[in-house]
Design an enzyme around this catalytic site. Structure first.
Site, PDB file in Angstrom:
ATOM      1  N   GLU A   1       1.153   0.614  10.133  1.00 11.28           N
ATOM      2  CA  GLU A   1      -0.184   0.507  10.592  1.00 11.28           C
ATOM      3  C   GLU A   1      -0.706   1.670  10.887  1.00 11.28           C
TER       4      GLU A   1
ATOM      5  N   ARG B  69      19.880  -6.915  41.182  1.00  8.44           N
ATOM      6  CA  ARG B  69      20.582  -5.740  41.510  1.00  8.44           C
ATOM      7  C   ARG B  69      20.769  -5.196  42.917  1.00  8.44           C
TER       8      ARG B  69
ATOM      9  N   GLY C  57      23.699   0.354  33.354  1.00  5.50           N
ATOM     10  CA  GLY C  57      24.657   0.035  32.258  1.00  5.50           C
ATOM     11  C   GLY C  57      24.251  -1.125  31.331  1.00  5.50           C
TER      12      GLY C  57
ATOM     13  N   GLN D 293       0.913  -1.216   0.068  1.00  3.78           N
ATOM     14  CA  GLN D 293      -0.028  -0.011  -0.038  1.00  3.78           C
ATOM     15  C   GLN D 293       0.829   1.154   0.145  1.00  3.78           C
TER      16      GLN D 293
ATOM     17  N   THR E 299       4.688   3.649  14.227  1.00  2.00           N
ATOM     18  CA  THR E 299       4.516   4.052  12.796  1.00  2.00           C
ATOM     19  C   THR E 299       3.727   3.206  11.919  1.00  2.00           C
TER      20      THR E 299
HETATM   21  C1  LIG Z   1       7.348  -7.935  13.279  1.00  2.00           C
HETATM   22  C2  LIG Z   1       5.950  -7.700  13.711  1.00  2.00           C
HETATM   23  C3  LIG Z   1       5.577  -7.829  15.064  1.00  2.00           C
HETATM   24  C4  LIG Z   1       4.666  -7.667  15.635  1.00  2.00           C
HETATM   25  C5  LIG Z   1       3.214  -7.603  14.707  1.00  2.00           C
HETATM   26  C6  LIG Z   1       2.360  -8.454  15.702  1.00  2.00           C
HETATM   27  C7  LIG Z   1       0.789  -8.473  15.179  1.00  2.00           C
HETATM   28  C8  LIG Z   1       0.748  -7.957  13.664  1.00  2.00           C
HETATM   29  C9  LIG Z   1       0.095  -9.029  13.084  1.00  2.00           C
HETATM   30  C10 LIG Z   1       0.224  -9.054  11.554  1.00  2.00           C
HETATM   31  C11 LIG Z   1       0.677  -7.805  10.923  1.00  2.00           C
HETATM   32  C12 LIG Z   1       2.298  -8.249  10.715  1.00  2.00           C
HETATM   33  C13 LIG Z   1       3.006  -7.327  10.875  1.00  2.00           C
HETATM   34  C14 LIG Z   1       2.893  -6.132  11.565  1.00  2.00           C
HETATM   35  C15 LIG Z   1       3.921  -5.319  10.979  1.00  2.00           C
HETATM   36  C16 LIG Z   1       3.880  -4.314  10.012  1.00  2.00           C
HETATM   37  C17 LIG Z   1       2.870  -4.162   9.427  1.00  2.00           C
HETATM   38  C18 LIG Z   1       2.740  -2.845   8.963  1.00  2.00           C
HETATM   39  C19 LIG Z   1       1.926  -2.584   7.504  1.00  2.00           C
HETATM   40  C20 LIG Z   1       1.596  -1.471   7.139  1.00  2.00           C
HETATM   41  O1  LIG Z   1       1.999  -0.426   7.789  1.00  2.00           O
HETATM   42  S1  LIG Z   1       0.421  -1.441   6.146  1.00  2.00           S
HETATM   43  C21 LIG Z   1       0.163   0.459   5.911  1.00  2.00           C
HETATM   44  C22 LIG Z   1      -0.652   0.957   6.935  1.00  2.00           C
HETATM   45  N1  LIG Z   1      -0.979   2.244   6.535  1.00  2.00           N
HETATM   46  C23 LIG Z   1      -1.767   3.109   7.287  1.00  2.00           C
HETATM   47  O2  LIG Z   1      -2.140   2.927   8.436  1.00  2.00           O
HETATM   48  C24 LIG Z   1      -2.229   4.415   6.660  1.00  2.00           C
HETATM   49  C25 LIG Z   1      -2.977   5.565   7.579  1.00  2.00           C
HETATM   50  N2  LIG Z   1      -4.007   6.162   6.791  1.00  2.00           N
HETATM   51  C26 LIG Z   1      -5.384   5.870   6.703  1.00  2.00           C
HETATM   52  O3  LIG Z   1      -5.829   4.846   7.453  1.00  2.00           O
HETATM   53  C27 LIG Z   1      -6.227   6.554   6.092  1.00  2.00           C
HETATM   54  O4  LIG Z   1      -5.394   7.553   5.094  1.00  2.00           O
HETATM   55  C28 LIG Z   1      -7.121   7.513   6.966  1.00  2.00           C
HETATM   56  C29 LIG Z   1      -7.919   7.060   7.907  1.00  2.00           C
HETATM   57  C30 LIG Z   1      -5.705   8.441   7.895  1.00  2.00           C
HETATM   58  C31 LIG Z   1      -7.578   8.848   6.071  1.00  2.00           C
HETATM   59  O5  LIG Z   1      -8.292   8.086   5.160  1.00  2.00           O
HETATM   60  P1  LIG Z   1      -9.306   9.059   4.390  1.00  2.00           P
HETATM   61  O6  LIG Z   1      -8.735  10.151   3.656  1.00  2.00           O
HETATM   62  O7  LIG Z   1      -9.764   8.109   3.195  1.00  2.00           O
HETATM   63  O8  LIG Z   1     -10.620   9.019   5.176  1.00  2.00           O
HETATM   64  P2  LIG Z   1     -10.853  10.497   5.953  1.00  2.00           P
HETATM   65  O9  LIG Z   1      -9.843  10.999   7.018  1.00  2.00           O
HETATM   66  O10 LIG Z   1     -11.436  11.690   5.038  1.00  2.00           O
HETATM   67  O11 LIG Z   1     -12.474   9.955   6.789  1.00  2.00           O
HETATM   68  C32 LIG Z   1     -13.665   9.697   5.940  1.00  2.00           C
HETATM   69  C33 LIG Z   1     -14.401   8.942   6.689  1.00  2.00           C
HETATM   70  O12 LIG Z   1     -13.865   7.502   6.854  1.00  2.00           O
HETATM   71  C34 LIG Z   1     -13.702   7.074   8.028  1.00  2.00           C
HETATM   72  N3  LIG Z   1     -12.653   6.228   8.196  1.00  2.00           N
HETATM   73  C35 LIG Z   1     -11.350   6.248   7.958  1.00  2.00           C
HETATM   74  N4  LIG Z   1     -10.657   5.177   7.952  1.00  2.00           N
HETATM   75  C36 LIG Z   1     -11.732   4.242   8.478  1.00  2.00           C
HETATM   76  C37 LIG Z   1     -11.664   2.894   8.638  1.00  2.00           C
HETATM   77  N5  LIG Z   1     -10.398   2.043   8.693  1.00  2.00           N
HETATM   78  N6  LIG Z   1     -12.670   2.120   9.309  1.00  2.00           N
HETATM   79  C38 LIG Z   1     -13.727   2.829   9.083  1.00  2.00           C
HETATM   80  N7  LIG Z   1     -14.097   4.071   8.895  1.00  2.00           N
HETATM   81  C39 LIG Z   1     -12.785   4.770   8.492  1.00  2.00           C
HETATM   82  C40 LIG Z   1     -13.387   8.439   8.929  1.00  2.00           C
HETATM   83  O13 LIG Z   1     -13.686   8.429  10.177  1.00  2.00           O
HETATM   84  C41 LIG Z   1     -14.207   9.230   8.379  1.00  2.00           C
HETATM   85  O14 LIG Z   1     -15.829   9.049   8.749  1.00  2.00           O
HETATM   86  P3  LIG Z   1     -16.640  10.308   9.062  1.00  2.00           P
HETATM   87  O15 LIG Z   1     -17.901   9.844   9.393  1.00  2.00           O
HETATM   88  O16 LIG Z   1     -16.666  11.086   7.530  1.00  2.00           O
HETATM   89  O17 LIG Z   1     -15.927  11.139   9.693  1.00  2.00           O
HETATM   90  C1  FAD Z   2       8.792  -1.110   9.866  1.00  2.00           C
HETATM   91  C2  FAD Z   2       7.951  -0.592   9.062  1.00  2.00           C
HETATM   92  C3  FAD Z   2       7.254  -1.712   8.209  1.00  2.00           C
HETATM   93  C4  FAD Z   2       6.106  -1.320   7.403  1.00  2.00           C
HETATM   94  N1  FAD Z   2       5.517  -2.257   6.565  1.00  2.00           N
HETATM   95  C5  FAD Z   2       4.295  -1.813   5.793  1.00  2.00           C
HETATM   96  C6  FAD Z   2       3.679  -2.527   5.043  1.00  2.00           C
HETATM   97  O1  FAD Z   2       4.351  -3.815   5.015  1.00  2.00           O
HETATM   98  N2  FAD Z   2       2.949  -2.385   4.074  1.00  2.00           N
HETATM   99  C7  FAD Z   2       2.800  -0.947   3.663  1.00  2.00           C
HETATM  100  O2  FAD Z   2       2.127  -0.696   2.921  1.00  2.00           O
HETATM  101  N3  FAD Z   2       3.431  -0.084   4.635  1.00  2.00           N
HETATM  102  C8  FAD Z   2       4.209  -0.297   5.330  1.00  2.00           C
HETATM  103  N4  FAD Z   2       5.040   0.589   6.437  1.00  2.00           N
HETATM  104  C9  FAD Z   2       4.801   2.044   5.924  1.00  2.00           C
HETATM  105  C10 FAD Z   2       3.848   2.727   7.202  1.00  2.00           C
HETATM  106  O3  FAD Z   2       2.613   2.036   7.131  1.00  2.00           O
HETATM  107  C11 FAD Z   2       4.143   4.158   6.991  1.00  2.00           C
HETATM  108  O4  FAD Z   2       5.202   4.500   7.078  1.00  2.00           O
HETATM  109  C12 FAD Z   2       3.057   4.599   7.953  1.00  2.00           C
HETATM  110  O5  FAD Z   2       1.684   4.466   7.615  1.00  2.00           O
HETATM  111  C13 FAD Z   2       3.441   6.082   8.178  1.00  2.00           C
HETATM  112  O6  FAD Z   2       3.001   6.656   6.954  1.00  2.00           O
HETATM  113  P1  FAD Z   2       4.281   7.853   6.448  1.00  2.00           P
HETATM  114  O7  FAD Z   2       5.372   6.965   6.353  1.00  2.00           O
HETATM  115  O8  FAD Z   2       3.617   8.371   5.084  1.00  2.00           O
HETATM  116  O9  FAD Z   2       4.393   9.066   7.462  1.00  2.00           O
HETATM  117  P2  FAD Z   2       3.778  10.599   7.405  1.00  2.00           P
HETATM  118  O10 FAD Z   2       2.536  10.776   7.161  1.00  2.00           O
HETATM  119  O11 FAD Z   2       4.905  11.080   6.223  1.00  2.00           O
HETATM  120  O12 FAD Z   2       4.396  10.872   8.568  1.00  2.00           O
HETATM  121  C14 FAD Z   2       5.592  12.060   8.737  1.00  2.00           C
HETATM  122  C15 FAD Z   2       4.837  12.985  10.055  1.00  2.00           C
HETATM  123  O13 FAD Z   2       3.821  13.711   9.217  1.00  2.00           O
HETATM  124  C16 FAD Z   2       2.943  13.727  10.320  1.00  2.00           C
HETATM  125  N5  FAD Z   2       1.323  13.998   9.781  1.00  2.00           N
HETATM  126  C17 FAD Z   2       1.185  13.087   8.516  1.00  2.00           C
HETATM  127  N6  FAD Z   2      -0.191  13.655   8.149  1.00  2.00           N
HETATM  128  C18 FAD Z   2      -0.524  14.645   9.320  1.00  2.00           C
HETATM  129  C19 FAD Z   2      -1.763  15.161   9.420  1.00  2.00           C
HETATM  130  N7  FAD Z   2      -2.955  15.097   8.455  1.00  2.00           N
HETATM  131  N8  FAD Z   2      -2.050  15.919  10.490  1.00  2.00           N
HETATM  132  C20 FAD Z   2      -0.947  15.994  11.252  1.00  2.00           C
HETATM  133  N9  FAD Z   2       0.480  15.331  11.068  1.00  2.00           N
HETATM  134  C21 FAD Z   2       0.357  14.656  10.276  1.00  2.00           C
HETATM  135  C22 FAD Z   2       2.936  12.416  11.158  1.00  2.00           C
HETATM  136  O14 FAD Z   2       2.297  12.414  12.181  1.00  2.00           O
HETATM  137  C23 FAD Z   2       4.550  12.237  11.290  1.00  2.00           C
HETATM  138  O15 FAD Z   2       4.945  13.248  12.365  1.00  2.00           O
HETATM  139  C24 FAD Z   2       5.969   0.099   7.094  1.00  2.00           C
HETATM  140  C25 FAD Z   2       6.843   1.003   7.735  1.00  2.00           C
HETATM  141  C26 FAD Z   2       7.672   0.634   8.885  1.00  2.00           C
HETATM  142  C27 FAD Z   2       8.326   1.933   9.561  1.00  2.00           C
END
Ligand SMILES: CC/C=C\C/C=C\C/C=C\C/C=C\C/C=C\CCCC(=O)SCCNC(=O)CCNC(=O)[C@H](O)C(C)(C)COP(=O)(O)OP(=O)(O)OC[C@H]1O[C@@H](n2cnc3c(N)ncnc32)[C@H](O)[C@@H]1OP(=O)(O)O
Ligand code: FAD
Length: 627
Positions: free
Chosen positions: A424, A310, A401, A137, A422
């Site tokens: 998820e 300790r 230490g 993603q 950071t």
């Molecule tokens: C080594 C591993 C160790 C431990 C792990 C252990 C367990 C985990 C098990 C498995 C996983 C394996 C390993 C984990 C390790 C790493 C994995 C990492 C993977 C990733 O990072 S994947 C990428 C993650 N990325 C993100 O999270 C992105 C974050 N951004 C967003 O989610 C969206 O952009 C947003 C929500 C910030 C904004 O979205 P948008 O612009 O589309 O929406 P709006 O802000 O305009 O909101 C509109 C409306 O929608 C509602 N809304 C938003 N999101 C949701 C949702 N998810 N569900 C329901 N509703 C949602 C929002 O509230 C608004 O509603 P409203 O009524 O209009 O106000």
């Molecule tokens: C170890 C690791 C594993 C990962 N694994 C995956 C994976 O498997 N799949 C995948 O798709 N992604 C993965 N990611 C990516 C991860 O999901 C993103 O890095 C995370 O969602 C944060 O997004 P970004 O890097 O764009 O941070 P940014 O949004 O660029 O954050 C930078 C700064 O901007 C601030 N900021 C951003 N938007 C706003 C706002 N609207 N208002 C105020 N402050 C704001 C944040 O708070 C932060 O301080 C991984 C990342 C790491 C570090």
């Protein structure tokens, strides 16, 4: 001496049934049995050793991780382990690897966003690991802002295919775990374009590599993004970079539970919220909360056992020095973390129930609790990961230490854990989502829509809104305060669910009493930490604040005799803890001393480089600056 329990005197102080508490921590007798059996299986198998990681190069480290992942899979197949047992085995192997994303995101994404037909095609391949998937993603230019993703998926009605393309450098997929060197397939998120019109971000199953020779397919450029924080740590994971050059996939590889594209090129949006496309992230966020309790409890176990071992200062007439766990400052830093570990365990249990409940409702097209589920998973993921990352670092400091040695297990635990703040979802971005949910709730106060569930308490602010209605400053302008309100909201949920847990039947002598003490520590520590807010809003008086402080000190004294037993209840093997400071028998010093000599640097008494660099220095063979 080996075989002697140097913490026996501490264990004898316990005032509750530790075995009963082990069941509470595990969640049930069955869960305890699985955890206990699998953790010991992993600990006893030299194929899963992990004490050499800090001495390996990145390539050696990664190859060793592949070996372990394959060995784990063979163990699972040979022993016919259940899905639950297999997940526990991967957990106790304790090494970030591509399998986390295959099992933790790729499969859940297909289950959550795929049609029945797509699930029937792809899940059997994934469950048998005949394909290895990742969740692609995030891009170089966008992570938090999912709607800003640039990768495109353009429908070609001539061939009934999607063309997946990376139009810009910033559209390169960047970070997905498992992507760099292992995954054969990805769930790639891209902007759907049909007939020249955009329809938002959707998920697409894209094959990346040949299943014959693992080479990248035509149009696919893929690799690892390079070294990350810390040495071993998360460098066992091949977080990758991926670019698509007009890669064609069949139409039926767009995940079509939420939106569909017909062979005629018609776009259809199901009558489900578009945010279901985000469903996998919600699922992982709730698992990350449970993981936070595991990571924090590991650090607390190490710091608590070492604090009891300790001794420093305080010797009377040549007697033993004082155990540092007896210092009030050590207790005031350590025991709130111990209480937090238990609090996060129980909130993780509740969040798992909330997620299962919302998933069941979604199947009946009941979306009523989806906003609350989003707010809770986002907020609690943010709260617990921030507290856990800070807590692991505090535990390192609590060990002085020796906490800085890799053999303490704490540096690696910190380095592996901190990205949870950071990934998820960046924790601030997620708190802003909670703030948006709270503000929407406030805006609906006074209407027929009454707040329920975790926001039911907000009816009490209704009077505030009536006198202040109309006084609105921009969300962005107030975002700092709103984020603090979001944290407070989530803390209230954690305390409330801890209290609810205590209202359940909890068997075992003294077990409920210990949990009540920990619950009170968790709540009063928060009140103490944020007493400025409580005082300035008139919620408490200065006298209340003083009473809370006195009570905290008293509660620390109540926990003290039970501290070692409370961390024994986590039932972690020495292998899983990976810490000399946290070893079960407390026999720290001989083990520290022995471990030092195993460092490769001590393979020779005279270090490489002596003759080339040091001897000339010492023999003044190098012109020295005029002193
Ligand atoms: C080594 C591993 C160790 C431990 C792990 C252990 C367990 C985990 C098990 C498995 C996983 C394996 C390993 C984990 C390790 C790493 C994995 C990492 C993977 C990733 O990072 S994947 C990428 C993650 N990325 C993100 O999270 C992105 C974050 N951004 C967003 O989610 C969206 O952009 C947003 C929500 C910030 C904004 O979205 P948008 O612009 O589309 O929406 P709006 O802000 O305009 O909101 C509109 C409306 O929608 C509602 N809304 C938003 N999101 C949701 C949702 N998810 N569900 C329901 N509703 C949602 C929002 O509230 C608004 O509603 P409203 O009524 O209009 O106000
Ligand atoms: C170890 C690791 C594993 C990962 N694994 C995956 C994976 O498997 N799949 C995948 O798709 N992604 C993965 N990611 C990516 C991860 O999901 C993103 O890095 C995370 O969602 C944060 O997004 P970004 O890097 O764009 O941070 P940014 O949004 O660029 O954050 C930078 C700064 O901007 C601030 N900021 C951003 N938007 C706003 C706002 N609207 N208002 C105020 N402050 C704001 C944040 O708070 C932060 O301080 C991984 C990342 C790491 C570090």
């Amino acid at each position: 001496m080996e075989g002697v329990d140097h913490l026996a005197h501490e264990r004898n102080k316990s005032e509750f049934d530790v075995d009963a508490m082990k069941i509470v921590w595990a969640g049930s007798p069955h869960a305890f049995d699985v955890s206990d059996r699998i953790s010991k299986l992993v600990a006893s198998d030299p194929g899963f050793r992990k004490d050499n990681r800090s001495t390996l190069s990145r390539k050696e480290l990664f190859k060793n991780t592949l070996r372990k992942a394959a060995y784990a899979w063979k163990t699972i197949v040979d022993l016919r382990l259940s899905e639950e047992e297999a997940a526990k085995l991967r957990f106790y192997v304790d090494e970030p690897a591509f399998t986390d994303l295959h099992w933790g995101m790729f499969i859940p994404a297909i289950k959550g966003q795929g049609t029945e037909e797509q699930q029937q095609k792809w899940l059997p391949l994934a469950y048998k690991m005949q394909i290895i998937g990742c969740y692609a993603q995030t891009e170089l230019g966008h992570g938090s802002n999912v709607q800003g993703l640039e990768t495109t998926a353009t429908f070609d009605p001539q061939t009934d295919e999607f063309i997946i393309h990376s139009p810009t450098l910033t559209s390169s997929k960047w970070w997905p775990g498992g992507l760099g060197k292992v995954a054969t397939h990805a769930i790639a998120y891209a902007r759907l374009i049909v007939g020249g019109r955009e329809h938002g971000v959707n998920g697409f199953i894209v094959q990346l590599r040949s299943l014959e020779d693992h080479s990248p397919l035509l149009g696919i450029t893929v690799g690892d993004i390079g070294m990350k924080f810390g040495n071993g740590a998360y460098n066992t994971m091949d977080n990758g970079v991926l670019r698509f050059d007009h890669v064609r996939i069949p139409r039926n590889q767009m995940l079509m539970r939420v939106s569909q594209v017909t062979c005629e090129g018609k776009y259809k949006q199901s009558d489900v919220p578009r945010q279901l496309v985000y469903g996998t992230m919600v699922y992982v966020r709730q698992t990350i909360v449970a993981d936070a309790s595991c990571a924090l409890s590991r650090a607390v176990c190490i710091a608590t056992r070492y604090s009891a071992v300790r001794r420093q200062f305080g010797s009377q007439n040549g007697g033993p020095e004082t155990q540092v766990i007896d210092y009030k400052t050590q207790q005031s830093r350590l025991f709130p973390l111990l209480a937090s570990a238990y609090a996060f365990r129980f909130i993780g249990e509740w969040l798992k129930w909330l997620y299962a409940d919302v998933t069941q409702r979604l199947q009946a097209n009941d979306f009523s609790t989806l906003p609350e589920a989003h707010a809770c998973t986002a907020g609690l993921k943010s709260l617990t990961t921030t507290a856990t990352a800070d807590g692991i670092e505090e535990c390192r400091k609590l060990c002085g230490g020796h906490g800085y040695l890799c053999s303490s297990g704490l540096p690696e635990l910190f380095a592996v854990y901190v990205p949870a703040c950071t990934y998820e979802g960046d924790n601030t971005v997620l708190l802003l989502q909670v703030a948006r949910f709270l503000m929407k709730t406030v805006s609906q106060l006074g209407s027929s829509k009454k707040p329920v569930g975790t926001i039911a308490y907000m009816t009490r602010v209704e009077h505030l809104m009536q006198c202040r209605c109309g006084v609105q400053r921009g969300f962005a302008e107030l975002s700092v305060d709103l984020v603090e309100a979001a944290v407070a909201h989530c803390q209230l949920i954690v305390v409330s669910k801890f209290i609810e847990k205590l209202q359940q039947e909890i068997p075992g002598k003294g077990v409920k009493q210990q949990l009540e003490v920990l619950c009170n520590i968790y709540a009063l520590f928060l009140l103490h930490k944020h007493q400025g807010d409580f005082l300035s809003t008139g919620c408490i008086t200065p006298k209340h604040a003083a009473l809370a402080n006195d009570e905290l000190r008293s509660l620390y004294s109540q926990v003290r005799p039970n501290a070692i037993a409370l961390v024994d209840a986590f039932n972690y093997t020495d292998h899983y803890l990976g810490s000399i400071l946290g070893c079960y028998d407390g026999n720290v010093y001989p083990k520290l001393y022995e471990a030092a000599w195993k460092d490769p640097l001590n393979e020779s008494v005279v270090p490489d480089g002596y003759h080339q660099y040091i001897r000339p220095l010492l023999k003044q063979e190098i012109r020295t600056a005029r002193l």
